[in-house]
Design a protein around this motif. Structure first.
Motif, short mmCIF file in Angstrom:
data_model
loop_
_atom_site.label_atom_id
_atom_site.label_comp_id
_atom_site.label_asym_id
_atom_site.label_seq_id
_atom_site.Cartn_x
_atom_site.Cartn_y
_atom_site.Cartn_z
N GLU A 125 -7.87 6.68 2.48
CA GLU A 125 -8.68 6.17 1.37
C GLU A 125 -7.89 6.25 0.06
O GLU A 125 -7.32 7.28 -0.28
CB GLU A 125 -9.96 7.00 1.24
CG GLU A 125 -10.91 6.48 0.16
CD GLU A 125 -12.19 7.29 0.09
OE1 GLU A 125 -13.02 7.00 -0.79
OE2 GLU A 125 -12.36 8.22 0.92
N GLY A 126 -7.86 5.14 -0.66
CA GLY A 126 -7.19 5.08 -1.95
C GLY A 126 -5.73 4.70 -1.89
O GLY A 126 -5.10 4.45 -2.92
N LYS A 174 -4.59 -3.49 -4.55
CA LYS A 174 -5.79 -4.28 -4.78
C LYS A 174 -6.05 -4.55 -6.25
O LYS A 174 -6.71 -5.53 -6.60
CB LYS A 174 -7.00 -3.57 -4.17
CG LYS A 174 -7.01 -3.57 -2.64
CD LYS A 174 -8.25 -2.89 -2.10
CE LYS A 174 -8.30 -2.96 -0.59
NZ LYS A 174 -9.51 -2.31 -0.03
N SER A 175 -5.56 -3.68 -7.12
CA SER A 175 -5.89 -3.81 -8.54
C SER A 175 -4.73 -4.32 -9.38
O SER A 175 -4.77 -4.26 -10.60
CB SER A 175 -6.30 -2.44 -9.09
OG SER A 175 -5.24 -1.51 -9.03
N SER A 216 0.85 -1.19 0.00
CA SER A 216 0.00 0.00 0.00
C SER A 216 0.89 1.24 0.00
O SER A 216 2.02 1.23 0.52
CB SER A 216 -0.89 0.00 1.24
OG SER A 216 -1.60 1.20 1.37
N ASP A 233 -4.39 1.99 -0.88
CA ASP A 233 -4.16 0.59 -1.27
C ASP A 233 -4.77 0.24 -2.61
O ASP A 233 -4.92 -0.93 -2.95
CB ASP A 233 -4.72 -0.34 -0.20
CG ASP A 233 -6.20 -0.12 0.06
OD1 ASP A 233 -6.78 0.80 -0.55
OD2 ASP A 233 -6.78 -0.87 0.85
N ALA A 234 -5.10 1.27 -3.42
CA ALA A 234 -5.76 1.02 -4.70
C ALA A 234 -4.87 0.22 -5.65
O ALA A 234 -5.34 -0.71 -6.32
CB ALA A 234 -6.15 2.35 -5.35
#
Length: 493
Positions: free
Chosen positions: A258-259, A265-266, A102, A261-262
């Motif tokens: 928020e965001g 995850k993707s 992250s 770990d985007a």
């Protein structure tokens, strides 16, 4: 081959020491404060290294702090010599190249100039020389595939965009006046400006914003998950914030937001593939300009160093003691100090000794001057050995026959000297081909430097193999030519 087998052998990039304790090896740039650098006590310290140490303490691992050449970071990671890249490592533009943690730090790319510079805004950089670290996020912000249009336009307005291996070299270039600005990470910029006593300042406008993450070998999710879980625990109990406060980075923390770990995850394993032949010819095209630069250094160095070596040899064999002493000192310095150091002295010497500001064009001249002065010293000693190998009786016989000193040298001594010195001269010429890579010490991009940059950008070792093939072929041609010349002059056989 060993590196390939190690890299493919297992996903989890850690090992065990003699006590059975897991070793976690962090690859980092040792000149990247405050994230990782060597302090006054000779210890490797920094924000990222403190985080890594805390992770290892909680996991029961043994931390190994491994400084790496930033251009070779992908080969280090893929071969398994390091477990991860943890050093203010920008995720932007590299999302599909690694397995990421992250994001934990928000960062921006900023521009640093001299305190008295007339540059006030990014628009003022038009027609100026900008310098960045090789394969850095600053370089990607200007030339990367995901670079914003405004930054591409800004880059196009520069007189030149130069690359150096480390930020210390960048600041030396900026102080000497050979470049006008440095683009770099805001955290590093703040540290460097503070450490250099107000000689530099930062522009208010930012070039780009980005996030830092920990880069693991593609697919190594097991180790990533173990490290990420520990980081989350450190954030929850406040340890992460304490370490950030210690290094003045508390305002940049984004772990847990928020965001953050985007990317993690993707992440995707999909990558475009090319055949080996396509990659080879593509790399050859990319390295063509570097090949021309290396050839230019090689040819011009020989043009100047071969006759200069002859002149130094005459001085070395002079009857005047003062001239012999001067030539001995010169040869001793040239042969006793690294060529890279000599290049730096030739380039930066005029500024630090005489306060003369350096122009961008002087960079190439400094490379040729440095190489020529260095190789002339070696050639001078080779020539001297060749002349002393000619029996003294031949010079005495020539004198008896009425030859002048010049006639004796040009018609009797010199032809024999040339035949005798061809083998050692060939060795020096072959060494020169490989030494051209040292030109990068002055931010002059020749072939091997370009190969490292392309290899880092493509996360592939192919460009280095192509560079090695070029060196081998070129040296083979040089050796073949010198061998033919040696046979032609060996008529006495």
């Amino acid at each position: 081959m060993a590196g390939i087998f190690i890299g493919c052998g297992k996903d989890r990039q850690d090992n065990s020491n003699s006590n059975g304790q897991t070793t976690f090896t962090v690859g980092f740039d040792a000149e990247f404060p405050p994230y990782g650098y060597k302090d006054d006590n000779g210890e490797y310290v920094g924000f990222d290294l403190d985080l890594a140490q805390e992770v290892c303490n909680r996991q029961g691992w043994n931390l190994v702090k491994q400084p790496i050449d930033w251009d070779s970071k992908d080969m280090e990671l893929n071969s398994g010599t390091i477990s991860c890249i943890w050093n203010g490592f920008t995720m932007d533009g590299r999302v599909d190249d690694y397995t990421w943690s992250s994001a934990y730090i928000d960062n921006s790319q900023v521009v640093v100039v001299k305190s008295d510079s007339s540059v006030k805004t990014l628009a003022d950089l038009a027609g100026r020389v900008m310098v960045v670290q090789a394969d850095s996020s600053a370089l990607a912000a200007f030339t990367g595939e995901e670079a914003e249009d405004k930054n591409k336009e800004l880059c196009a307005s520069f007189a030149s965009l130069q690359q150096v291996s480390d930020y210390n070299s960048a600041f030396m270039n900026l102080e000497a006046g050979s470049v006008d600005a440095i683009c770099m990470d805001i955290g590093v910029a703040s540290y460097e400006i503070k450490a250099r006593s107000g000689k530099f300042r930062m522009l208010d406008e930012h070039v780009s914003s980005e996030q830092y993450g920990i880069g693991f070998k593609k697919g190594n999710t097991q180790l990533r998950d173990e490290v990420q879980e520990t980081l989350n625990e450190m954030l929850a109990d406040g340890t992460f914030n304490k370490i950030a406060e210690k290094w003045g980075l508390e305002d940049s923390i984004c772990l847990g937001k928020e965001g953050a770990d985007a990317v993690m995850k993707s992440e995707t394993q999909a990558q475009a593939s090319q055949s080996a032949a396509q990659q080879f010819f593509k790399v050859v095209g990319q390295l063509s300009s570097g090949m021309a630069a290396s050839l230019g250094i090689f040819v011009l160095t020989l043009v100047f160093s071969l006759p200069l070596g002859l002149l130094i040899m005459f001085i070395r064999m002079s009857n005047l003691k003062i001239l012999r002493a001067i030539s001995k000192i010169y040869i001793s310095i040239m042969r006793g100090t690294p060529l890279m150091l000599q290049l730096l002295v030739v380039f930066f010497g005029p500024y630090y000794l005489f306060g003369v500001s350096l122009s961008y064009s002087y960079r190439f001249y400094a490379v040729i001057i440095g190489f020529s002065l260095n190789y002339a010293a070696y050639f001078a000693e080779i020539y001297r050995a060749g002349i002393e190998a000619v029996p003294a009786g031949q010079r005495e016989a020539a004198s008896v026959l009425g030859y002048t000193g010049v006639q004796t040298f040009t018609r009797i001594v010199f032809p024999q000297m040339v035949k005798r010195v061809l083998p050692p001269v060939t060795n020096e010429v072959i060494t020169l081909v490989k030494d051209t890579s040292l030109a990068f010490a002055l931010a002059y991009t020749e072939m091997f430097t370009l190969a490292k940059q392309v290899a880092a950008a493509q996360a592939s070792i192919m460009p280095l193999f192509v560079a090695g093939l070029f060196y081998y072929i070129f040296n083979f041609v040089v050796a073949w030519f010198m061998e033919k010349l040696e046979l032609k002059l060996g008529y006495y056989k």
